[in-house]
Write a protein that holds these residues in place. Structure first.
Motif, PDB file in Angstrom:
ATOM      1  N   VAL A  13      53.564  69.223  51.201  1.00  0.00           N
ATOM      2  CA  VAL A  13      54.618  69.452  50.217  1.00  0.00           C
ATOM      3  C   VAL A  13      55.938  68.926  50.768  1.00  0.00           C
ATOM      4  O   VAL A  13      56.247  69.092  51.954  1.00  0.00           O
ATOM      5  CB  VAL A  13      54.772  70.957  49.891  1.00  0.00           C
ATOM      6  N   ILE A  14      56.707  68.296  49.895  1.00  0.00           N
ATOM      7  CA  ILE A  14      58.081  67.910  50.198  1.00  0.00           C
ATOM      8  C   ILE A  14      58.999  68.728  49.296  1.00  0.00           C
ATOM      9  O   ILE A  14      58.795  68.779  48.081  1.00  0.00           O
ATOM     10  CB  ILE A  14      58.323  66.409  49.948  1.00  0.00           C
ATOM     11  N   ILE A  15      59.974  69.383  49.892  1.00  0.00           N
ATOM     12  CA  ILE A  15      61.014  70.061  49.114  1.00  0.00           C
ATOM     13  C   ILE A  15      62.187  69.094  48.994  1.00  0.00           C
ATOM     14  O   ILE A  15      62.876  68.827  49.978  1.00  0.00           O
ATOM     15  CB  ILE A  15      61.474  71.365  49.795  1.00  0.00           C
ATOM     16  N   PRO A  16      62.419  68.522  47.815  1.00  0.00           N
ATOM     17  CA  PRO A  16      63.510  67.545  47.684  1.00  0.00           C
ATOM     18  C   PRO A  16      64.871  68.204  47.874  1.00  0.00           C
ATOM     19  O   PRO A  16      65.089  69.346  47.468  1.00  0.00           O
ATOM     20  CB  PRO A  16      63.341  67.013  46.257  1.00  0.00           C
ATOM     21  N   LYS A  17      65.776  67.463  48.500  1.00  0.00           N
ATOM     22  CA  LYS A  17      67.119  67.996  48.787  1.00  0.00           C
ATOM     23  C   LYS A  17      68.039  67.766  47.585  1.00  0.00           C
ATOM     24  O   LYS A  17      68.995  66.994  47.635  1.00  0.00           O
ATOM     25  CB  LYS A  17      67.670  67.338  50.047  1.00  0.00           C
ATOM     26  N   LYS A  69      59.355  79.366  54.412  1.00  0.00           N
ATOM     27  CA  LYS A  69      57.898  79.206  54.445  1.00  0.00           C
ATOM     28  C   LYS A  69      57.265  79.326  53.062  1.00  0.00           C
ATOM     29  O   LYS A  69      56.455  78.480  52.656  1.00  0.00           O
ATOM     30  CB  LYS A  69      57.300  80.254  55.391  1.00  0.00           C
ATOM     31  N   GLU A  70      57.610  80.358  52.325  1.00  0.00           N
ATOM     32  CA  GLU A  70      56.928  80.624  51.049  1.00  0.00           C
ATOM     33  C   GLU A  70      57.182  79.549  50.003  1.00  0.00           C
ATOM     34  O   GLU A  70      56.412  79.419  49.044  1.00  0.00           O
ATOM     35  CB  GLU A  70      57.365  81.982  50.488  1.00  0.00           C
ATOM     36  N   GLN A  71      58.237  78.759  50.163  1.00  0.00           N
ATOM     37  CA  GLN A  71      58.548  77.730  49.184  1.00  0.00           C
ATOM     38  C   GLN A  71      57.553  76.572  49.206  1.00  0.00           C
ATOM     39  O   GLN A  71      57.556  75.734  48.304  1.00  0.00           O
ATOM     40  CB  GLN A  71      59.969  77.208  49.406  1.00  0.00           C
ATOM     41  N   TYR A  72      56.690  76.532  50.213  1.00  0.00           N
ATOM     42  CA  TYR A  72      55.690  75.468  50.306  1.00  0.00           C
ATOM     43  C   TYR A  72      54.336  75.884  49.739  1.00  0.00           C
ATOM     44  O   TYR A  72      53.403  75.081  49.718  1.00  0.00           O
ATOM     45  CB  TYR A  72      55.546  75.024  51.765  1.00  0.00           C
ATOM     46  N   LEU A  73      54.218  77.113  49.289  1.00  0.00           N
ATOM     47  CA  LEU A  73      52.975  77.568  48.676  1.00  0.00           C
ATOM     48  C   LEU A  73      52.920  77.085  47.235  1.00  0.00           C
ATOM     49  O   LEU A  73      53.903  77.184  46.499  1.00  0.00           O
ATOM     50  CB  LEU A  73      52.884  79.093  48.733  1.00  0.00           C
ATOM     51  N   PHE A  74      51.753  76.589  46.830  1.00  0.00           N
ATOM     52  CA  PHE A  74      51.654  76.007  45.488  1.00  0.00           C
ATOM     53  C   PHE A  74      51.887  77.071  44.416  1.00  0.00           C
ATOM     54  O   PHE A  74      52.665  76.881  43.494  1.00  0.00           O
ATOM     55  CB  PHE A  74      50.291  75.341  45.291  1.00  0.00           C
ATOM     56  N   ASN A  75      51.175  78.166  44.509  1.00  0.00           N
ATOM     57  CA  ASN A  75      51.418  79.285  43.595  1.00  0.00           C
ATOM     58  C   ASN A  75      52.346  80.267  44.294  1.00  0.00           C
ATOM     59  O   ASN A  75      51.963  81.371  44.664  1.00  0.00           O
ATOM     60  CB  ASN A  75      50.098  79.953  43.195  1.00  0.00           C
ATOM     61  N   GLU A 122      65.879  76.723  37.151  1.00  0.00           N
ATOM     62  CA  GLU A 122      64.567  76.073  37.152  1.00  0.00           C
ATOM     63  C   GLU A 122      64.564  74.854  38.073  1.00  0.00           C
ATOM     64  O   GLU A 122      63.604  74.606  38.803  1.00  0.00           O
ATOM     65  CB  GLU A 122      64.193  75.662  35.727  1.00  0.00           C
ATOM     66  N   MET A 123      65.647  74.095  38.058  1.00  0.00           N
ATOM     67  CA  MET A 123      65.741  72.906  38.907  1.00  0.00           C
ATOM     68  C   MET A 123      65.871  73.259  40.384  1.00  0.00           C
ATOM     69  O   MET A 123      65.669  72.402  41.243  1.00  0.00           O
ATOM     70  CB  MET A 123      66.931  72.053  38.465  1.00  0.00           C
ATOM     71  N   SER A 124      66.202  74.506  40.682  1.00  0.00           N
ATOM     72  CA  SER A 124      66.387  74.904  42.083  1.00  0.00           C
ATOM     73  C   SER A 124      65.074  75.050  42.838  1.00  0.00           C
ATOM     74  O   SER A 124      65.081  75.252  44.050  1.00  0.00           O
ATOM     75  CB  SER A 124      67.156  76.233  42.150  1.00  0.00           C
ATOM     76  N   THR A 125      63.941  74.936  42.133  1.00  0.00           N
ATOM     77  CA  THR A 125      62.643  75.125  42.791  1.00  0.00           C
ATOM     78  C   THR A 125      61.750  73.895  42.643  1.00  0.00           C
ATOM     79  O   THR A 125      60.538  74.006  42.506  1.00  0.00           O
ATOM     80  CB  THR A 125      61.921  76.363  42.227  1.00  0.00           C
ATOM     81  N   MET A 126      62.335  72.706  42.663  1.00  0.00           N
ATOM     82  CA  MET A 126      61.544  71.478  42.568  1.00  0.00           C
ATOM     83  C   MET A 126      60.582  71.368  43.751  1.00  0.00           C
ATOM     84  O   MET A 126      60.860  71.851  44.850  1.00  0.00           O
ATOM     85  CB  MET A 126      62.462  70.263  42.505  1.00  0.00           C
ATOM     86  N   TYR A 127      59.464  70.654  43.510  1.00  0.00           N
ATOM     87  CA  TYR A 127      58.328  70.743  44.436  1.00  0.00           C
ATOM     88  C   TYR A 127      57.501  69.468  44.328  1.00  0.00           C
ATOM     89  O   TYR A 127      57.004  69.137  43.249  1.00  0.00           O
ATOM     90  CB  TYR A 127      57.511  71.961  44.007  1.00  0.00           C
ATOM     91  N   LEU A 128      57.371  68.719  45.424  1.00  0.00           N
ATOM     92  CA  LEU A 128      56.645  67.447  45.402  1.00  0.00           C
ATOM     93  C   LEU A 128      55.369  67.553  46.232  1.00  0.00           C
ATOM     94  O   LEU A 128      55.418  67.584  47.466  1.00  0.00           O
ATOM     95  CB  LEU A 128      57.526  66.331  45.963  1.00  0.00           C
ATOM     96  N   PRO A 129      54.199  67.613  45.589  1.00  0.00           N
ATOM     97  CA  PRO A 129      52.939  67.683  46.335  1.00  0.00           C
ATOM     98  C   PRO A 129      52.486  66.297  46.801  1.00  0.00           C
ATOM     99  O   PRO A 129      52.626  65.307  46.082  1.00  0.00           O
ATOM    100  CB  PRO A 129      51.962  68.255  45.302  1.00  0.00           C
ATOM    101  N   VAL A 130      51.957  66.218  48.017  1.00  0.00           N
ATOM    102  CA  VAL A 130      51.425  64.965  48.558  1.00  0.00           C
ATOM    103  C   VAL A 130      50.106  65.260  49.259  1.00  0.00           C
ATOM    104  O   VAL A 130      49.747  66.413  49.496  1.00  0.00           O
ATOM    105  CB  VAL A 130      52.412  64.301  49.548  1.00  0.00           C
ATOM    106  N   ASN A 131      49.385  64.181  49.601  1.00  0.00           N
ATOM    107  CA  ASN A 131      48.146  64.336  50.365  1.00  0.00           C
ATOM    108  C   ASN A 131      48.092  63.277  51.465  1.00  0.00           C
ATOM    109  O   ASN A 131      49.120  62.725  51.849  1.00  0.00           O
ATOM    110  CB  ASN A 131      46.922  64.278  49.445  1.00  0.00           C
ATOM    111  N   GLU A 132      46.877  62.971  51.951  1.00  0.00           N
ATOM    112  CA  GLU A 132      46.746  62.062  53.094  1.00  0.00           C
ATOM    113  C   GLU A 132      47.407  60.707  52.865  1.00  0.00           C
ATOM    114  O   GLU A 132      47.853  60.056  53.810  1.00  0.00           O
ATOM    115  CB  GLU A 132      45.264  61.829  53.427  1.00  0.00           C
ATOM    116  N   SER A 133      47.481  60.272  51.599  1.00  0.00           N
ATOM    117  CA  SER A 133      48.039  58.951  51.322  1.00  0.00           C
ATOM    118  C   SER A 133      49.497  58.843  51.744  1.00  0.00           C
ATOM    119  O   SER A 133      49.999  57.743  51.969  1.00  0.00           O
ATOM    120  CB  SER A 133      47.904  58.618  49.832  1.00  0.00           C
TER     121      SER A 133
END
Length: 714
Positions: A425-429, A228-234, A383-394
């Motif tokens: 948020v998408i957590i890339p595999k 769960k916490e991995q989807y929080l921006f901060n 550092e690469m283990s916490t990649m994070y892709l933000p998205v919105n309605e688009s």
């Protein structure tokens, strides 16, 4: 600085501004930047006149040095003030930065690796939603999350029912934790199969007072995507250590080796399980035959490496019986009812995977530190283990093309206008080291356009959009493999940037004048410049004449076989050069008596060796090298590294996988070994870049910045 005999008028410009050139006319860092990046280096010895003349002569042979100079185009200098280096030079600077970045996590990893054994499993798993803690003292307690600094972690998903987690196990040196999804206690459909609600994810931390933690898993990005916490921006300061990625660095196999390994294993099993074989031999003869078969069916590299599955890795590093993975079929083909009916067995299965991951880690992590000793490597991978892709309605307009990706919608409130925004948020595999070259691998996000339904190409990256108040900054390292390879070749030849034809064309080549690498190749064999790019990169990656011939036929089907052969030979002689073989004194005498031309260094052309090799005694070959091509010096350097007993990258000193070391493969897999030198050096560059950017963000107080994704050289 001494001026070469051939004359270089461009040196005059050095006297009046910040522009710097080397003796071959290659523009260097400005004086200001040079002094900041390499303090005190002005006193270093200038290149010798002999080295300068040697490079100029070589460039002239290939038509790149005319009228007393090489073509040069002056770029505008970049004039910025950098923060002071940490340490006396650039090397100590990066070492200290990386040590600072990994220092909170090293002792946490050590607490797992150095522990004699982890906690034992309970005799009965608690069938309650959420987390249960099983302490060493025998107590069982419901907890909101595992309050631990270091964990071994594994998540199980029911594939037919979607991406949401169903069961999980976490272990620390003191406690075992089990997690059970609330989905198993309700018949309600929590979400569509392609969606995962935020509340369905696994809580692994509590509150917002984040502290450094380490989570270890096998292919751990899969497990991270269910936290769960991995989807929080901060979000938290947790980093993830992937045993699969550590393995590819230490004993990973190439794709070809994996096929050969599986084939050998299949043959071995077929013969061992043959009833006729068993019945026709007594017990002693049978086991003697099995031992012999094992030696025959496996080459040495097969004994010191394995594919990437947990079961294969466990046998490689820990020995013993093969892990029983039969219960995984319930997660792959079953449903929630099957999980409820087999709950105790499935929790035991999940615990087994965590325990095996822990036992692998204890053996593997020290080996990883031997293979990749520089702290920058570990810092970059964490550092690469916490990649994070933000998205919105688009993103919703694109969902049909991304069936194997799931978005978790956090719906965070915007601080600027207090309106609810559809933020996801998408957590890339990502496997941060997914190939034997240590390149990152991700099954969906690509760097090029792709029409396949489950692949996402460059045109879809626009759907990744920063949250309000933030922006996305991207960079693509242009021609990365080319400049890394040319830098190694230049250093090997005379130590001057642009000192080889390949290096000079990389740095100074001009498309409009036809002096860049791709234009030169196009001119040599009469093809388009775009087609020449394909030839050049494939050759640098180790492809030979046969591949070039196939490409030529594909690009121009009207060419005859004779024309294709002539063009391929012309291309390789002008670029890679002619292969020469150094002979022993005795072999030189034999070659001379056979009328073979012997060069001044005691070598002959490889074509002459092929014709007369039966005439030479054993151990006639002293060595081989490339000669006469624009890329000969570069390939000689790459091969000298690849053929060394323990090849390491020139910058961060990373060691090649045991599956490709000379003592285990002899002269085989040379294409992969040469490719490793360049590609693994590119990974070093990426890790250095990540460490530098993290330092700069902290120095300039850029809060909230984080890495979105990095695949290949982008």
């Amino acid at each position: 600085m001494s001026v070469p005999k051939f004359g270089c008028r461009f040196f005059i410009r050095n006297l009046s501004d910040q522009t710097r050139f080397n003796p071959l006319g290659v523009q260097m860092l400005s004086k200001s930047l040079y002094q900041q990046v390499f303090p005190g280096a002005e006193s270093q010895t200038e290149p010798s006149q002999e080295a300068i003349n040697k490079s100029v002569s070589h460039l002239s042979e290939h038509g790149l040095w005319t009228n007393g100079s090489g073509t040069t185009v002056t770029q505008e200098n970049i004039d910025i003030n950098l923060p002071p280096l940490f340490g006396e030079n650039i090397l100590s600077h990066f070492t200290k930065l990386a040590e600072d970045q990994v220092s909170p996590y090293r002792p946490l990893i050590a607490s797992l690796v150095c522990e004699g054994s982890l906690s034992s499993p309970p005799t009965q798993w608690n069938y309650k939603p959420g987390w249960t803690c099983y302490s060493n003292d025998g107590s069982i307690t419901l907890v909101p999350f595992p309050d631990e600094k270091a964990l071994i972690f594994d998540v199980e998903v029911c594939v037919p029912e979607g991406h949401a987690p169903k069961l999980a196990i976490a272990m620390s040196p003191n406690n075992v934790y089990s997690w059970v999804s609330p989905r198993l206690f309700s018949e309600r459909d929590f979400a569509e199969k392609s969606k995962v609600n935020f509340d369905e994810l696994i809580p692994l931390e509590g509150g917002e007072s984040w502290s450094e933690r380490i989570v270890v898993g096998h292919n751990v990005s899969y497990d991270r995507a269910r936290i769960k916490e991995q989807y929080l921006f901060n979000g938290p300061k947790t980093k993830f250590l992937d045993t699969l990625s550590l393995h590819t660095c230490v004993s990973g196999q190439t794709s070809t080796q994996k096929v050969l390994w599986r084939s050998a294993l299949k043959r071995k099993r077929q013969e061992m399980e043959s009833k006729a074989f068993v019945q026709s031999h007594n017990e002693d003869e049978f086991f003697d035959a099995v031992a012999k078969l094992s030696r025959l069916s496996k080459e040495k590299w097969m004994e010191v490496s394995s594919p990437n599955s947990l079961a294969d890795m466990y046998q490689l590093y820990c020995g013993g019986e093969k892990i029983d993975k039969s219960l995984s079929e319930i997660f792959i083909k079953g449903n929630s009812s099957d999980i409820r009916d087999n709950f105790q067995d499935l929790m035991g299965y999940c615990y087994q995977d965590v325990k095996c991951t822990y036992e692998i880690l204890k053996v593997l992590y020290p080996l990883f530190l031997h293979h990749c000793p520089h702290p920058v490597t570990l810092a970059g991978m964490l550092e690469m283990s916490t990649m994070y892709l933000p998205v919105n309605e688009s993103w919703n307009t694109f969902m049909q093309s991304a069936s194997n990706q799931f978005v978790v919608w956090t719906n965070e409130e915007s601080a600027s206008d207090h309106k609810r925004k559809a933020q996801g948020v998408i957590i890339p595999k990502v496997q941060v080291s997914g190939t034997v070259t240590r390149r990152a691998v991700e099954p969906t996000w690509l760097t090029a356009s792709n029409a396949k339904i489950n692949k996402i190409g460059s045109e879809q990256k626009a759907f990744v959009q920063a949250p309000p108040g933030y922006c996305i900054v991207g960079a693509d390292v242009d021609s990365q493999e080319v400049w890394i390879a040319s830098l190694l070749g230049d250093n090997h030849f005379t130590g001057l940037q642009g000192g080889t034809a390949f290096g000079w064309m990389s740095l100074q080549g001009n498309k409009s004048e036809g002096t860049d690498i791709h234009s030169k190749t196009a001119q040599t064999i009469g093809i388009t410049r775009d087609h020449a790019k394909v030839f050049n990169y494939s050759r640098i990656y180790g492809s030979g004449k046969q591949f070039a011939s196939t490409l030529l036929k594909q690009f121009n089907p009207l060419l005859s076989d004779e024309e294709i052969d002539a063009k391929s030979n012309s291309l390789y002689e002008s670029t890679k050069g002619i292969r020469r073989m150094l002979l022993s004194k005795k072999a030189q005498a034999i070659a001379s008596s056979a009328g073979i031309t012997i060069h001044s260094d005691g070598s002959i052309n490889i074509s002459d060796w092929v014709k007369e090799y039966k005439s030479f005694p054993p151990k006639s070959r002293v060595g081989t090298y490339w000669y006469g091509g624009t890329e000969s010096h570069m390939f000689n350097k790459l091969e000298s590294i690849a053929k060394s007993p323990q090849p390491r990258t020139p910058v961060l000193n990373c060691l090649i996988s045991t599956a490709l070391q000379k003592e285990n493969v002899k002269e085989k897999f040379m294409t992969s070994r040469i490719n490793w030198v360049v590609q693994s050096s590119a990974v070093d560059y990426l890790h250095l870049l990540l460490v530098a950017v993290k330092w700069l963000m902290a120095h300039y107080n850029i809060t909230g910045g984080r890495l979105c994704i990095s695949i290949h050289d982008e």
